[in-house]
Enzyme design. Structure first.
Site, PDB file in Angstrom:
ATOM      1  N   ARG A 130       0.418  -1.418  -0.093  1.00  4.99           N
ATOM      2  CA  ARG A 130       0.388  -0.086   0.473  1.00  4.99           C
ATOM      3  C   ARG A 130       1.143   1.003   0.189  1.00  4.99           C
ATOM      4  NH1 ARG A 130      -5.602   1.853  -1.333  1.00  4.99           N
ATOM      5  NH2 ARG A 130      -6.079   2.468   0.964  1.00  4.99           N
ATOM      6  N   THR A 167      -9.925  -0.585  -9.590  1.00  5.28           N
ATOM      7  CA  THR A 167      -9.413  -1.671  -8.148  1.00  5.28           C
ATOM      8  C   THR A 167      -8.917  -2.151  -9.655  1.00  5.28           C
ATOM      9  OG1 THR A 167      -9.439  -0.089  -6.361  1.00  5.28           O
ATOM     10  CG2 THR A 167      -8.729  -2.008  -6.816  1.00  5.28           C
ATOM     11  N   THR A 218      -4.260  -0.737  -7.623  1.00  4.14           N
ATOM     12  CA  THR A 218      -4.737   0.285  -7.880  1.00  4.14           C
ATOM     13  C   THR A 218      -4.073   2.170  -7.530  1.00  4.14           C
ATOM     14  OG1 THR A 218      -7.023   0.650  -7.180  1.00  4.14           O
ATOM     15  CG2 THR A 218      -5.731   0.617  -4.917  1.00  4.14           C
ATOM     16  N   ASN A 229      -6.818   4.405  -6.493  1.00  4.68           N
ATOM     17  CA  ASN A 229      -7.637   4.612  -6.143  1.00  4.68           C
ATOM     18  C   ASN A 229      -8.966   4.289  -7.290  1.00  4.68           C
ATOM     19  OD1 ASN A 229      -9.216   5.253  -3.904  1.00  4.68           O
ATOM     20  ND2 ASN A 229      -8.572   7.093  -3.978  1.00  4.68           N
ATOM     21  N   ASP A 231      -7.791   7.938   0.808  1.00  9.03           N
ATOM     22  CA  ASP A 231      -8.843   7.292   1.443  1.00  9.03           C
ATOM     23  C   ASP A 231      -8.078   6.874   2.683  1.00  9.03           C
ATOM     24  OD1 ASP A 231      -9.552   5.114  -0.763  1.00  9.03           O
ATOM     25  OD2 ASP A 231      -8.412   4.053  -0.647  1.00  9.03           O
ATOM     26  N   SER A 243      -7.874   1.023   3.947  1.00  8.15           N
ATOM     27  CA  SER A 243      -7.880   0.464   2.790  1.00  8.15           C
ATOM     28  C   SER A 243      -9.054  -0.760   2.502  1.00  8.15           C
ATOM     29  CB  SER A 243      -7.538  -0.471   1.817  1.00  8.15           C
ATOM     30  OG  SER A 243      -7.452  -1.027   0.910  1.00  8.15           O
ATOM     31  N   SER A 244     -10.022  -0.892   1.694  1.00  5.86           N
ATOM     32  CA  SER A 244     -11.076  -1.933   1.712  1.00  5.86           C
ATOM     33  C   SER A 244     -10.926  -3.549   0.337  1.00  5.86           C
ATOM     34  CB  SER A 244     -12.080  -1.142   0.856  1.00  5.86           C
ATOM     35  OG  SER A 244     -12.728  -0.073   1.482  1.00  5.86           O
ATOM     36  N   GLY A 287     -13.875  -2.249  -6.293  1.00  6.56           N
ATOM     37  CA  GLY A 287     -15.120  -0.836  -6.150  1.00  6.56           C
ATOM     38  C   GLY A 287     -15.304  -0.575  -5.155  1.00  6.56           C
ATOM     39  N   GLY A 288     -14.185   0.203  -4.759  1.00  7.98           N
ATOM     40  CA  GLY A 288     -14.431   0.387  -3.367  1.00  7.98           C
ATOM     41  C   GLY A 288     -14.725  -0.312  -1.952  1.00  7.98           C
TER      42      GLY A 288
END
Ligand code: DON
Length: 565
Positions: free
Chosen positions: A99, A376, A394, A396, A418, A447-448, A468-469
């Site tokens: 990340r 993503t 991603t 983002n 984020d 993050s998701s 998809g967030g």
């Protein structure tokens, strides 16, 4: 920006990901040896070739990541970051966090102007950029688990960048849809527009010479080829051009990090999920704890009762996410308690089968001793030995910050969005955050992204994940439940209609045509506010049957492709 305007932004993000697509959908085909499922045909084919040449799932994953940096500039990247979960045939599991991090010059109030949160600054342009992690991550993964050298696995991506590839309909549309924003930044305008008033078309050959040079440097010099030398010079120059924050020191000091996956159990399955700074693992573990006393199989797939139980659990998990979760290197997250039985049993005490809980009456749960201190892309791979890799990566938003690095040919992320840039203010996905996810120098934004490997009796059973967030979390959960509860096949489980709830905004979001009108009426009668959205994530999954045969779940909501042998 008001909450509603931010919600509109969220919807635009999903609308942009919903144009006409041409995924390959394979209902019944199975493969014996290896399988690669990604968002793009070129990348899947490259992964398969690496497997067929004797590479393992990690070699293939690194090759796919670099290939997607070429063929999927909106999400595949070297200017962004992501997560990888690995499960080896010998039972070893690991999670790699590549990340992005906030630059050292980042400050908690960096997006506040005259007391107002300026959300456009964290979304587009140079200040939105976090220190990229992908190149370091890929090299670390290869060093620990790979069989092939870097120059071999990166070669197909270099070739594609240098010689070009044929744009699909949706790739051309994607670039065209973002033309106005690219035109604001000279390098992006050179790389990602036609350079005149024309637009890209399906079949145009897309060549990226500067990107090929950058990948070539990574191939020759490894990490140093990106985080120092001419590529680092180019990144720092771009920062100077638009007054960004990333310095040589930020680049030199960036390190991806191995972490322990979080393990959740449900109906005899073990889910090995990316831990924080991914929020998906904690949320999925909580949701599974909250729903495990409900007769979901009896209720039936996507019945009003089933949707209600899951939505109520999602609501509670997202309320907790907003308060407790952040970068574990900066905040203490009470993971054990949050994912444990007694806490989640308390959380479901307020469930009623007859009525929806208003999110305004619900906050995060109380954990004792805790003090506050569509773009993503996901791909799944299994090799012939049974090693599995799940990667979500991603920039983002689609095309990230829209700023490209001059002479280096790649886009920079807008991952800073984020963070909870102002506690209590929603980000572009409508997610609210608190102190745990406030901006701090060197910190990773929450993050998701939820790459997940599911085992049963010690063997890999599913490789899952989504784009998809925040919908990543709920889409991954539903892919899993579709098999665990309803016994669906890979393609069925991936294509099936999904829904999403994230606490705030207090709306239940089914995908388009996802729930029948009478199901929606029953849910409304319980008090749910229904708000249909085009897509609930895009997932690329692999399922393994009792005989070890592999089958692909390619999301029909995207351009995905499965390549196996
Ligand atoms: O890490 C996250 O949660 C976000 N940056 C993911 C963004 C995303 O999935 C966008 N869409 N498809």
């Amino acid at each position: 920006m008001t909450y509603n305007v931010r919600l509109l932004l969220l919807l635009l993000t999903v609308v942009f990901t919903s144009h006409s697509l041409s995924a390959q959908v394979l209902n019944s085909k199975t493969y014996e040896n290896g399988l690669v499922v990604t968002a793009d045909k070129y990348a899947s084919e490259i992964g398969k070739e690496i497997l067929m040449k004797g590479g393992n799932a990690v070699d293939a994953a690194v090759a796919v990541q670099f290939a997607l940096a070429v063929t999927l500039p909106r999400a595949g990247n070297i200017g962004g970051g992501g997560f990888m979960v690995v499960h080896l045939a010998n039972g070893e599991t690991a999670a790699l966090d590549f990340r992005e991090k906030a630059p050292q010059k980042a400050a908690r109030d960096m997006y506040i102007r005259n007391g107002q949160f300026k959300s456009d600054l964290s979304w587009e342009g140079i200040l939105a950029v976090g220190v990229p992690g992908t190149v370091d991550g890929m090299i670390k993964a290869l060093e620990r688990y790979g069989r092939m050298p870097l120059d071999v696995v990166i070669q197909p991506a270099i070739k594609l960048a240098r010689e070009g590839y044929s744009l699909s309909y949706s790739q051309a549309e994607d670039l065209n849809n973002h033309k106005d924003t690219f035109l604001k930044y000279q390098a992006s305008s050179n790389y990602f527009t036609t350079g005149d008033t024309t637009f890209f078309k399906e079949g145009d050959v897309f060549v990226q010479t500067d990107l090929a040079e950058t990948l070539e440097r990574v191939s020759r010099f490894g990490r140093e080829g990106f985080y120092s030398g001419p590529v680092a010079d180019a990144i720092v120059n771009e920062m100077e051009r638009y007054r960004g924050l990333i310095t040589y020191r930020d680049l030199r000091n960036y390190e991806s990090k191995w972490r322990e996956p979080i393990v959740a159990e449900y109906l005899g399955y073990k889910l090995h999920i990316m831990p924080p700074p991914s929020s998906g693992s904690v949320a999925i573990a909580q949701i599974l704890e909250m729903i495990d006393d409900y007769p979901l199989a009896e209720m039936g797939h996507n019945s009003a009762d089933y949707v209600h139980v899951l939505a109520e659990a999602m609501r509670r998990a997202f309320a907790d996410r907003s308060y407790y979760l952040g970068d574990p290197d900066f905040v203490d997250i009470p993971i054990e308690e949050m994912t444990g039985e007694s806490y989640n049993d308390r959380r479901v005490n307020s469930f009623s089968m007859d009525s929806a809980t208003a999110s305004s009456t619900l906050s995060h749960g109380q954990i004792q001793g805790y003090s506050e201190s569509m773009e993503t892309t996901h791909f799944s791979i299994i090799d012939k030995d049974g090693n599995a890799v799940a990667v979500t990566t991603t920039l983002n938003g689609s095309f990230g910050s829209h700023v490209s690095v001059t002479n280096a040919g790649f886009l920079l992320n807008n991952e800073m969005d984020d963070f909870s840039a102002q506690p209590g203010e929603p980000n572009a996905y409508g997610l609210i955050g608190a102190e745990a996810n406030a901006i701090e120098p060197g910190k990773r934004m929450l993050s998701s992204m939820t790459p997940t490997i599911v085992t049963k009796d010690g063997k890999v059973d599913m490789v899952l994940g989504a784009a998809g967030g925040p919908r990543i979390i709920t889409a991954t959960l539903q892919s899993f439940l579709n098999r665990a509860i309803f016994g669906m096949r890979a393609q069925q489980a991936t294509s099936a209609a999904r829904f999403h709830h994230q606490w705030l905004p207090d709306v239940l979001m089914p995908g388009q045509f996802g729930l029948s009108p009478d199901t929606k009426r029953l849910l409304e009668a319980k008090g749910h506010k229904i708000f249909e959205i085009p897509n609930v994530g895009r997932t690329h999954n692999i399922f393994v049957d009792q005989n070890g045969n592999l089958s692909a779940g390619v999301d029909p909501r995207g351009d995905g492709w499965a390549s196996g042998y």
